[in-house]
Each structure stands twice: as structure tokens, then as C-alpha cells.
Scaffold this motif. Sequence first.
Motif, PDB file in Angstrom:
ATOM      1  N   MET A   1       0.820  -1.187   0.000  1.00  0.00           N
ATOM      2  CA  MET A   1       0.000   0.000   0.000  1.00  0.00           C
ATOM      3  C   MET A   1       0.871   1.261   0.000  1.00  0.00           C
ATOM      4  O   MET A   1       1.940   1.289   0.575  1.00  0.00           O
ATOM      5  CB  MET A   1      -0.906   0.021   1.227  1.00  0.00           C
ATOM      6  CG  MET A   1      -2.100  -0.885   1.112  1.00  0.00           C
ATOM      7  SD  MET A   1      -3.196  -0.244  -0.166  1.00  0.00           S
ATOM      8  CE  MET A   1      -4.459  -1.456  -0.073  1.00  0.00           C
ATOM      9  N   ALA A   2       0.349   2.303  -0.601  1.00  0.00           N
ATOM     10  CA  ALA A   2       1.049   3.580  -0.688  1.00  0.00           C
ATOM     11  C   ALA A   2       0.803   4.409   0.566  1.00  0.00           C
ATOM     12  O   ALA A   2       0.015   4.039   1.417  1.00  0.00           O
ATOM     13  CB  ALA A   2       0.549   4.328  -1.921  1.00  0.00           C
ATOM     14  N   SER A   3       1.478   5.555   0.656  1.00  0.00           N
ATOM     15  CA  SER A   3       1.208   6.454   1.769  1.00  0.00           C
ATOM     16  C   SER A   3      -0.150   7.121   1.544  1.00  0.00           C
ATOM     17  O   SER A   3      -0.694   7.099   0.456  1.00  0.00           O
ATOM     18  CB  SER A   3       2.323   7.491   1.878  1.00  0.00           C
ATOM     19  OG  SER A   3       2.382   8.252   0.698  1.00  0.00           O
ATOM     20  N   ALA A   4      -0.674   7.745   2.574  1.00  0.00           N
ATOM     21  CA  ALA A   4      -2.010   8.340   2.501  1.00  0.00           C
ATOM     22  C   ALA A   4      -2.045   9.548   1.571  1.00  0.00           C
ATOM     23  O   ALA A   4      -1.167  10.392   1.605  1.00  0.00           O
ATOM     24  CB  ALA A   4      -2.463   8.747   3.894  1.00  0.00           C
ATOM     25  N   CYS A   5      -3.078   9.624   0.769  1.00  0.00           N
ATOM     26  CA  CYS A   5      -3.306  10.782  -0.098  1.00  0.00           C
ATOM     27  C   CYS A   5      -3.629  11.982   0.787  1.00  0.00           C
ATOM     28  O   CYS A   5      -4.467  11.874   1.689  1.00  0.00           O
ATOM     29  CB  CYS A   5      -4.479  10.494  -1.035  1.00  0.00           C
ATOM     30  SG  CYS A   5      -5.063  11.936  -1.949  1.00  0.00           S
ATOM     31  N   PRO A   6      -3.013  13.141   0.558  1.00  0.00           N
ATOM     32  CA  PRO A   6      -3.268  14.295   1.422  1.00  0.00           C
ATOM     33  C   PRO A   6      -4.664  14.897   1.256  1.00  0.00           C
ATOM     34  O   PRO A   6      -5.107  15.659   2.085  1.00  0.00           O
ATOM     35  CB  PRO A   6      -2.197  15.303   0.991  1.00  0.00           C
ATOM     36  CG  PRO A   6      -1.820  14.891  -0.382  1.00  0.00           C
ATOM     37  CD  PRO A   6      -2.002  13.405  -0.452  1.00  0.00           C
ATOM     38  N   VAL A   7      -5.372  14.529   0.200  1.00  0.00           N
ATOM     39  CA  VAL A   7      -6.702  15.095  -0.034  1.00  0.00           C
ATOM     40  C   VAL A   7      -7.811  14.189   0.489  1.00  0.00           C
ATOM     41  O   VAL A   7      -8.650  14.612   1.262  1.00  0.00           O
ATOM     42  CB  VAL A   7      -6.928  15.403  -1.533  1.00  0.00           C
ATOM     43  CG1 VAL A   7      -8.340  15.910  -1.778  1.00  0.00           C
ATOM     44  CG2 VAL A   7      -5.900  16.400  -2.026  1.00  0.00           C
TER      45      VAL A   7
END
Length: 145
Positions: A1-7
Amino acid sequence: MASACPVVGTTNDVLPPNHPEVDLAKDGQTCPVVGATTDHHHNLHKHPSVSIENASSPTATECPVLKKVVTQPKSQAMDDEVCPVIGPATTVLPPDHPDTSAAKEGEVCPVTKATVAHHKNKVHSHPSVQSTEKGAVCPVAGVKF
């Protein structure tokens, strides 16, 4: 999994199987579904081709993998749920998101094209971060300010 989307707070980096074709390597394109631009989404990948029982509406909520992802400790700490469009995402709006309490039923988010009708009572305001020091960790996404 990727890091959290800031939006939108999603940690999912795989587009749903029914996502329209888009060249993720080419900057300047806008997603017709959520309005995101390819400029900030080079980390996304196409979902592998799959046979989906309900092919008329293949959404992220039907994916058995994503249903398991939201039960993981990191997802639970971020208060994740499975959005039918973007997959696992936090139900907590970003700190700078406009107040939605007065939004009318048909209104659309100017950032993500999400409608109030689909998100009423499903998303929550972010805790105040006004007095947060630089380098502090977000209580929702776990990322540094």
C-alpha cells in the motif's frame, strides 16, 4: 500500500477495474471520475483484469482484498472505510476542508467531485490542528505536518 493521499486519505494505489483509461505517466490529465490530476498520481497502477460477478457495477466495495485491508491496524487507526470509487479511504476530512454541515443534498465537492448525498453521515471533520507545531504527527493519517 502507498502512503495516505493528502486530499482524500486513501492508501490504495490501485485504480478500480472499471476505471476509464488514463496514461498515468503523462502529466496534466484530469480524472473524469474524481477530478484528480495525473501530476500527483504517478504512484497509481491499473487493476489486473478480473471477472466480476456484478459486471454492470464493478466497484471497490466488491473487492475481497480491499474489504480485508480496512481491518488492518493502520486502516483502523485512520478510521478507513471502503469507498466504491477510490477504495480504502479515511472517513475524516482533511484539516483545511470547507465545513460540510450546511451543504445541501445535491452539492458537489469542488476538489473531488464527491456529492453530499453519497457522503452524508459517512465523513467527519478533522480534529483542529491550528496550534500544531511543525513536525507533529497527524492524529488521523499518521503523517508529519
